[in-house]
Design a protein around this motif. Structure first.
Motif, PDB file in Angstrom:
ATOM      1  N   ILE A  56       8.415 -22.055 -20.262  1.00  0.00           N
ATOM      2  CA  ILE A  56       8.509 -23.314 -19.514  1.00  0.00           C
ATOM      3  C   ILE A  56       9.785 -23.346 -18.682  1.00  0.00           C
ATOM      4  O   ILE A  56       9.788 -23.778 -17.522  1.00  0.00           O
ATOM      5  CB  ILE A  56       8.449 -24.509 -20.485  1.00  0.00           C
ATOM      6  N   ALA A  57      10.900 -22.850 -19.256  1.00  0.00           N
ATOM      7  CA  ALA A  57      12.169 -22.824 -18.509  1.00  0.00           C
ATOM      8  C   ALA A  57      12.063 -21.915 -17.294  1.00  0.00           C
ATOM      9  O   ALA A  57      12.551 -22.244 -16.195  1.00  0.00           O
ATOM     10  CB  ALA A  57      13.299 -22.372 -19.429  1.00  0.00           C
ATOM     11  N   VAL A  58      11.418 -20.742 -17.459  1.00  0.00           N
ATOM     12  CA  VAL A  58      11.250 -19.824 -16.329  1.00  0.00           C
ATOM     13  C   VAL A  58      10.382 -20.457 -15.251  1.00  0.00           C
ATOM     14  O   VAL A  58      10.688 -20.391 -14.042  1.00  0.00           O
ATOM     15  CB  VAL A  58      10.656 -18.499 -16.816  1.00  0.00           C
ATOM     16  N   LEU A  59       9.259 -21.070 -15.673  1.00  0.00           N
ATOM     17  CA  LEU A  59       8.375 -21.717 -14.701  1.00  0.00           C
ATOM     18  C   LEU A  59       9.092 -22.850 -13.976  1.00  0.00           C
ATOM     19  O   LEU A  59       8.926 -23.030 -12.759  1.00  0.00           O
ATOM     20  CB  LEU A  59       7.124 -22.236 -15.407  1.00  0.00           C
ATOM     21  N   LEU A  60       9.890 -23.618 -14.721  1.00  0.00           N
ATOM     22  CA  LEU A  60      10.632 -24.710 -14.088  1.00  0.00           C
ATOM     23  C   LEU A  60      11.649 -24.163 -13.087  1.00  0.00           C
ATOM     24  O   LEU A  60      11.829 -24.714 -11.983  1.00  0.00           O
ATOM     25  CB  LEU A  60      11.332 -25.549 -15.164  1.00  0.00           C
ATOM     26  N   THR A  61      12.302 -23.040 -13.445  1.00  0.00           N
ATOM     27  CA  THR A  61      13.265 -22.425 -12.527  1.00  0.00           C
ATOM     28  C   THR A  61      12.577 -21.936 -11.258  1.00  0.00           C
ATOM     29  O   THR A  61      13.064 -22.157 -10.135  1.00  0.00           O
ATOM     30  CB  THR A  61      13.978 -21.262 -13.227  1.00  0.00           C
ATOM     31  N   LEU A  62      11.424 -21.271 -11.432  1.00  0.00           N
ATOM     32  CA  LEU A  62      10.696 -20.772 -10.269  1.00  0.00           C
ATOM     33  C   LEU A  62      10.193 -21.906  -9.394  1.00  0.00           C
ATOM     34  O   LEU A  62      10.239 -21.831  -8.154  1.00  0.00           O
ATOM     35  CB  LEU A  62       9.527 -19.892 -10.724  1.00  0.00           C
ATOM     36  N   ALA A  63       9.709 -22.974 -10.049  1.00  0.00           N
ATOM     37  CA  ALA A  63       9.219 -24.110  -9.271  1.00  0.00           C
ATOM     38  C   ALA A  63      10.355 -24.767  -8.490  1.00  0.00           C
ATOM     39  O   ALA A  63      10.191 -25.152  -7.320  1.00  0.00           O
ATOM     40  CB  ALA A  63       8.550 -25.116 -10.203  1.00  0.00           C
ATOM     41  N   THR A  64      11.522 -24.881  -9.134  1.00  0.00           N
ATOM     42  CA  THR A  64      12.671 -25.479  -8.439  1.00  0.00           C
ATOM     43  C   THR A  64      13.114 -24.606  -7.272  1.00  0.00           C
ATOM     44  O   THR A  64      13.425 -25.099  -6.173  1.00  0.00           O
ATOM     45  CB  THR A  64      13.834 -25.669  -9.431  1.00  0.00           C
ATOM     46  N   TRP A  65      13.147 -23.293  -7.493  1.00  0.00           N
ATOM     47  CA  TRP A  65      13.532 -22.367  -6.411  1.00  0.00           C
ATOM     48  C   TRP A  65      12.561 -22.456  -5.248  1.00  0.00           C
ATOM     49  O   TRP A  65      12.953 -22.507  -4.078  1.00  0.00           O
ATOM     50  CB  TRP A  65      13.572 -20.948  -6.974  1.00  0.00           C
ATOM     51  N   GLY A  66      11.260 -22.505  -5.564  1.00  0.00           N
ATOM     52  CA  GLY A  66      10.273 -22.604  -4.501  1.00  0.00           C
ATOM     53  C   GLY A  66      10.369 -23.909  -3.735  1.00  0.00           C
ATOM     54  O   GLY A  66      10.214 -23.942  -2.508  1.00  0.00           O
ATOM     55  N   LEU A  67      10.625 -24.991  -4.485  1.00  0.00           N
ATOM     56  CA  LEU A  67      10.740 -26.292  -3.838  1.00  0.00           C
ATOM     57  C   LEU A  67      11.949 -26.327  -2.909  1.00  0.00           C
ATOM     58  O   LEU A  67      11.864 -26.803  -1.764  1.00  0.00           O
ATOM     59  CB  LEU A  67      10.843 -27.389  -4.902  1.00  0.00           C
ATOM     60  N   LEU A  68      13.083 -25.813  -3.394  1.00  0.00           N
ATOM     61  CA  LEU A  68      14.286 -25.807  -2.559  1.00  0.00           C
ATOM     62  C   LEU A  68      14.109 -24.898  -1.341  1.00  0.00           C
ATOM     63  O   LEU A  68      14.604 -25.196  -0.242  1.00  0.00           O
ATOM     64  CB  LEU A  68      15.493 -25.368  -3.377  1.00  0.00           C
ATOM     65  N   LYS A  69      13.414 -23.800  -1.513  1.00  0.00           N
ATOM     66  CA  LYS A  69      13.195 -22.880  -0.399  1.00  0.00           C
ATOM     67  C   LYS A  69      12.295 -23.483   0.665  1.00  0.00           C
ATOM     68  O   LYS A  69      12.452 -23.231   1.867  1.00  0.00           O
ATOM     69  CB  LYS A  69      12.590 -21.585  -0.927  1.00  0.00           C
ATOM     70  N   THR A  70      11.372 -24.341   0.218  1.00  0.00           N
ATOM     71  CA  THR A  70      10.412 -24.917   1.159  1.00  0.00           C
ATOM     72  C   THR A  70      10.965 -26.132   1.874  1.00  0.00           C
ATOM     73  O   THR A  70      10.845 -26.269   3.098  1.00  0.00           O
ATOM     74  CB  THR A  70       9.116 -25.292   0.419  1.00  0.00           C
ATOM     75  N   VAL A  71      11.593 -27.043   1.127  1.00  0.00           N
ATOM     76  CA  VAL A  71      12.010 -28.318   1.722  1.00  0.00           C
ATOM     77  C   VAL A  71      13.509 -28.471   1.784  1.00  0.00           C
ATOM     78  O   VAL A  71      14.018 -29.490   2.254  1.00  0.00           O
ATOM     79  CB  VAL A  71      11.403 -29.501   0.927  1.00  0.00           C
TER      80      VAL A  71
END
Length: 764
Positions: A745-760
Motif C-alpha cells: 500500500i505504501a509503494v502504491l501510494l508513493t507511485l500514485a503521488t509521484w504520478g499525480l505530481l508529474k501530471t498536475v
C-alpha cells in the motif's frame, strides 16, 4: 506460717532456677503442623503474588469414617468428584431438579466437609442456601477429620423443577494477614456425604419422561445409564437409534458427566444417580418391559415401566426407526425455553447468556452479587457463550465497566486481575478515582482466550494495606470493609467476526460444530460394544456442552465431500480412513510420522538452525503471539503419532473435497471406553482444542496440537462489516502478510503521488 511461706518461696525460687516451672506452667506453643487426615489443596491459579509452597502433608494414620449408607430416598447434591471452596470468600452454586413429589416431601439436608488447619473457626462460616433461603449455617471447625452436619429443610423452600443450591464459605486465616496466605484457605465438601434425604420413600421414583432431570448424580458426582437394548449392534439403524438416545439423554438429564453402560440385564437395585433404559422394537422387548409391548406395536413409545426395576425408561415401537423417534422425543426442546441462554445444568446454576454479536452483560443478570469485603483477596466470576463460528481471538477487546469502591487505607499497589478460561487476561493497579469510588471505569480485556461455546470470566481483587503488613492480633477477624463491588458492573462485548475456521476441536467440544447446524452428518462407528459405547459417550458429551443436538446418519463408507464423525480403534479402521485421519497408524518413537512431528514442533517452537526462526520466536514472545503468526508460507500438518497405546485421540481434518471429519480413536481398543470416559470429564473436555487433542492414561492433562493451516468457511450472509472484522482478525494472525500488505500500500501510494505530481504539478 511465715516459716512455711519462706520455705515455699525458697523452693519456688530453686525450681525457677532449675527451669522446672517454665516447663510445667508455660502455655503450649500454638501448633501449626498439619493434622491427621488433611490433604493439600490443589495449586491456585497464577496471580501477581504467588502463594508460598506448602509443606508436605503426612499420610493419614487413621481411616476416616465411612459416609452414610445411600438410601432409596435421597438425592446427592454435588455434580463433581469433589467441591472445594477456596479463599476468603467462596460461592459455588448447583442446580437440583425436583419432581412434585420430592418438593412436597419433608426433607433434611446432609453435608460433610473438611477444612484447612489454618482456617480460624471464630471468623469463618460455612453456609448452604436453597432458593435464597439459608438452610444450614455453621462455623468452619473441622480440620482434624470430616464433620457431618444435618438440618431440616423448612417447608416451602423446595419447589418442583430447578432449585438453586448454593454453598458459601467465609474463611479467614488464623495468624497471617498477607495475600499469599489466602491461598491456604479451603473447605472441601464430600459429595458422598452431601445430599437431601426425603421422608417419603417413594419420592425419588420417576413416573414421567419430563422428570428425567430428577435422576441426579451419584456419590461421585456422575450419572450412569444402564442400557438394555437387544440387537443394538446388529444393524446400522439400531446403532443410530443408540446415538440419538445418547444425545437426547444428555440434554434431558441436565448433568455434566454421563456414563452409558451397555448391559445384558437390568440391575437388581437402582441407587441414586442411576437410570435404567430398555430400548428395542416391541417384538424384542425383554420380559421386564413386556407390559408396554402392546402399545409399541403401533407407534413410538417412551414411558416409565412401573412394574420393572425402579426408574426404568422403556423406548419402543414397531421397528428401530420408531424406537429412534421415541428416543428423539425425550430430548425435545422446551417451547418455553429462553433461546438467549444456555440450558440449565446441574453444575451450571447461574444463567449463561448466548452472544451472537455485540452485547452488554450486566453482571447481576448472570449470578454476580453486590458484595462488601474486608479481606485481602476477593474473587467472583460469571460465564457466557459464544457461537461456533466466533473468529475474533486475535483482534478486538471486550470492556469491563467496573463499578466499585475502595477504602482509603487500600494501597496503590493493590491489583484488579481478570482471568478468561483460566488464563490471565488483564492486570490493573487499583487506582482510587474520586476518593476511592469507581463508576464505569473501563478495563480492556483482549479476546485472545475467548473461544466458541462456554467462556468463564473470573474477577480477582488483591488488596494490600499498611495494617496487613503489621498484622496485629485479631485483624483477620475484625478488619473494616475495604472493597465493595456492584452487581451493576457490566461487560461490553463488541462486534466480532463470524466465520467457520477448521480444524477447530474447541468449537466441536463447546458447540458441536460443524455438525449441530447440519441437516444430517455422517457417522461411522466400528464394531464392538466398547466402540459403540465410546461413540455414545462422545456425542452425548457434545450435546451436553452445547445444548444442541447433532443430526446423525450411520454410514459404512463416509463420502469426503460431507462432514462426518468417525469412531473406531486405529487397527479397526480401513486404510483410507486412517490416511484421512491426521493420525499415524504406528505408535511411539520410530513410528511413521515421527520425523514430521518433530520438525513441526521444532518450527512451531522457534528451535531451528535458521536465524530468521530465532528472530520470529523472539518477536512472538515479545508480542504475545506464536511463531506460526510470522510464517509467510505455512507448512502442512503432519500426521500425529500416538505416544501410548492407551491414549485416546480426538482429531479433526478438513478433507480436500470439503468435508470436516472428526475422529475419536485409540491404538489399543481394550482401553477405548475407559479412555473416552476420562476425556469426557468436564475438566478434560473443556481443554480440547486445536486439530488434535490426546489424553493418555498417565497424562495429567489433555495434550493439544495447533493446526498450521486453517480453512475458513462462510457461515453468515455476506456483510461488509463482517468481512472487515474477518480481515482484521486474519491479518492479526498473519503478521508477515499484514506487513507486506502495508508495504505494498505504501509503494502504491508513493507511485500514485509521484504520478499525480508529474501530471498536475508545477512545470519549470
Amino acid at each position: 506460717m511465715r516459716g512455711r511461706s519462706a520455705t515455699s518461696t525458697a523452693v519456688a525460687i530453686l525450681l525457677l532456677a532449675l527451669g522446672l516451672p517454665a516447663l510445667a506452667q508455660a502455655p503450649a506453643p500454638f501448633d501449626m503442623t498439619p493434622e491427621r487426615g488433611n490433604e493439600q489443596p490443589p495449586a491456585p491459579p497464577p496471580t501477581a503474588e504467588p502463594p508460598p509452597q506448602q509443606p508436605a502433608t503426612p499420610a493419614p494414620t487413621e481411616t476416616p469414617p465411612a459416609p452414610p449408607a445411600p438410601t432409596s430416598a435421597m438425592r446427592y447434591l454435588i455434580p463433581f468428584d469433589t467441591l472445594e471452596l477456596n479463599g476468603e470468600e467462596a460461592r459455588q452454586g448447583v442446580s437440583l431438579y425436583l419432581t412434585p413429589a420430592q418438593a412436597a416431601s419433608p426433607a433434611k439436608l446432609d453435608l460433610g466437609y473438611l477444612n484447612a488447619l489454618v482456617v480460624s473457626p471464630e471468623a469463618s462460616q460455612l453456609r448452604v442456601d436453597i432458593n435464597g433461603t439459608t438452610v444450614l449455617s455453621s462455623p468452619i471447625a473441622s480440620s482434624a477429620s470430616t464433620q457431618d452436619l444435618s438440618e431440616a429443610i423448612p417447608a416451602g423452600v423446595l419447589k418442583p423443577g430447578a432449585n438453586i443450591v448454593e454453598f458459601l464459605a467465609t474463611q479467614r486465616h488464623r495468624t497471617d494477614c498477607s495475600v499469599a496466605s489466602t491461598y491456604e484457605l479451603w473447605s472441601r465438601l464430600d459429595p458422598a456425604r452431601t445430599a437431601i434425604r426425603f421422608d417419603d420413600p417413594n419420592a425419588v421414583r420417576l413416573t414421567e419422561v419430563g422428570e428425567l432431570a430428577a435422576t441426579g448424580v451419584d456419590a461421585d458426582g456422575r450419572t450412569t445409564v444402564h442400557l438394555l437394548a437387544p440387537g443394538l449392534q446388529d444393524s446400522p439403524e439400531a446403532r443410530q437409534a443408540g446415538l440419538v438416545l445418547a444425545q437426547n439423554l444428555g440434554k434431558a438429564l441436565h448433568v455434566p458427566d454421563l456414563r452409558i453402560e451397555i448391559a445384558d440385564t437390568l440391575p437388581a437395585a437402582t441407587p441414586p444417580g442411576h437410570l435404567n433404559v430398555v430400548m428395542a422394537p416391541a417384538a424384542q422387548l425383554p420380559a421386564d418391559a413386556a407390559a408396554l409391548a402392546g402399545q409399541g406395536t403401533g407407534q413410538p413409545v417412551a414411558s416409565f415401566e412401573q412394574g420393572a426395576s425402579a426408574n426404568t425408561l422403556v423406548l419402543t415401537g414397531p421397528d428401530w426407526k420408531s424406537v429412534e423417534a421415541a428416543a428423539a422425543e425425550i430430548g425435545k426442546a422446551d417451547p418455553d425455553a429462553d433461546p438467549t441462554v444456555l440450558p440449565r445444568r446441574a453444575d451450571l446454576a447461574y444463567p449463561i447468556l448466548r452472544l451472537d454479536n455485540a452485547r452488554r452483560i450486566v453482571l447481576g443478570d448472570v449470578g454476580v452479587r453486590t458484595a462488601e469485603f474486608n479481606g485481602r483477596r476477593y474473587t467472583t466470576g460469571f460465564e457466557f457463550a459464544l457461537p461456533p463460528d466466533f473468529y475474533s481471538n486475535m483482534f478486538g477487546q471486550a470492556t469491563l465497566m467496573l463499578n466499585a469502591a475502595y477504602s482509603s487505607d487500600v494501597l496503590p499497589e493493590s491489583q484488579f486481575n481478570i482471568y478468561v478460561n483460566g488464563q490471565i487476561a488483564s492486570s490493573t493497579p487499583v487506582l482510587r478515582l474520586g476518593r476511592g469510588f469507581s463508576r464505569d471505569t473501563p478495563i480492556n480485556i483482549p479476546m485472545t482466550n475467548f473461544r466458541p461455546g462456554r467462556n468463564k470470566v473470573e474477577l480477582e481483587v488483591l488488596l494490600q494495606t499498611e495494617a496487613d503488613k503489621a498484622c496485629p492480633p485479631g485483624l483477620t477477624q475484625m478488619a473494616p470493609t475495604r472493597f465493595v463491588i456492584s452487581a451493576n458492573t457490566r461487560l461490553q462485548m463488541p462486534d466480532f467476526a463470524r466465520i467457520g475456521a477448521f480444524p477447530d476441536l474447541s468449537a466441536f467440544a463447546g458447540t458441536g460444530a460443524p455438525y449441530a447446524d447440519e441437516g444430517s452428518a455422517q457417522v461411522y462407528v466400528g464394531e464392538g460394544g466398547p466402540t459403540l459405547a465410546s461413540a455414545m459417550t462422545v456425542v452425548a458429551r457434545a450435546a451436553v456442552a452445547s445444548g444442541a443436538l447433532m443430526p446423525l446418519t450411520m454410514s459404512a463408507s463416509p463420502t469426503p465431500d460431507r462432514d462426518a464423525i468417525i469412531v473406531a480403534p486405529l487397527a479397526a479402521l480401513p486404510a483410507d480412513l486412517v490416511r484421512r485421519s491426521g493420525v499415524a497408524g504406528t505408535v511411539g518413537s520410530g513410528g511413521v510420522g515421527d520425523d514430521s512431528l518433530l520438525d513441526s514442533f521444532r518450527q512451531s517452537s522457534g528451535n531451528s538452525a535458521n536465524p530468521f526462526d530465532g528472530i520470529k520466536a523472539w518477536l512472538a514472545d515479545r508480542l504475545g503471539l506464536r511463531p506460526q503468526n510470522f510464517w509467510l508460507v505455512r507448512a502442512d500438518d503432519g500426521a500425529f503419532v500416538p505416544q501410548s497405546r492407551d491414549g485416546v485421540i480426538l482429531s479433526q481434518v478438513r478433507q480436500p473435497e470439503g468435508g470436516v471429519w472428526t475422529y475419536l480413536t485409540i491404538p489399543d481398543e481394550t482401553h477405548f471406553l475407559d479412555a473416552t470416559r476420562r476425556l469426557a470429564e468436564t475438566v478434560n473436555w473443556r481443554a480440547i482444542s486445536g486439530r488434535v487433542s490426546a489424553l493418555g492414561a498417565d497424562d495429567p492433562a489433555v495434550v493439544s496440537i495447533t493446526p498450521n493451516r486453517v480453512t475458513l468457511v462462510q457461515t453468515q450472509p455476506p456483510s461488509l462489516t463482517n468481512y472487515r472484522l474477518i480481515a482484521a482478525n486474519w491479518l492479526s494472525s498473519n503478521i508477515l502478510e499484514f506487513t507486506l500488505l502495508l508495504g505494498a500500500i505504501a509503494v502504491l501510494l508513493t507511485l500514485a503521488t509521484w504520478g499525480l505530481l508529474k501530471t498536475v504539478g508545477r512545470k519549470s
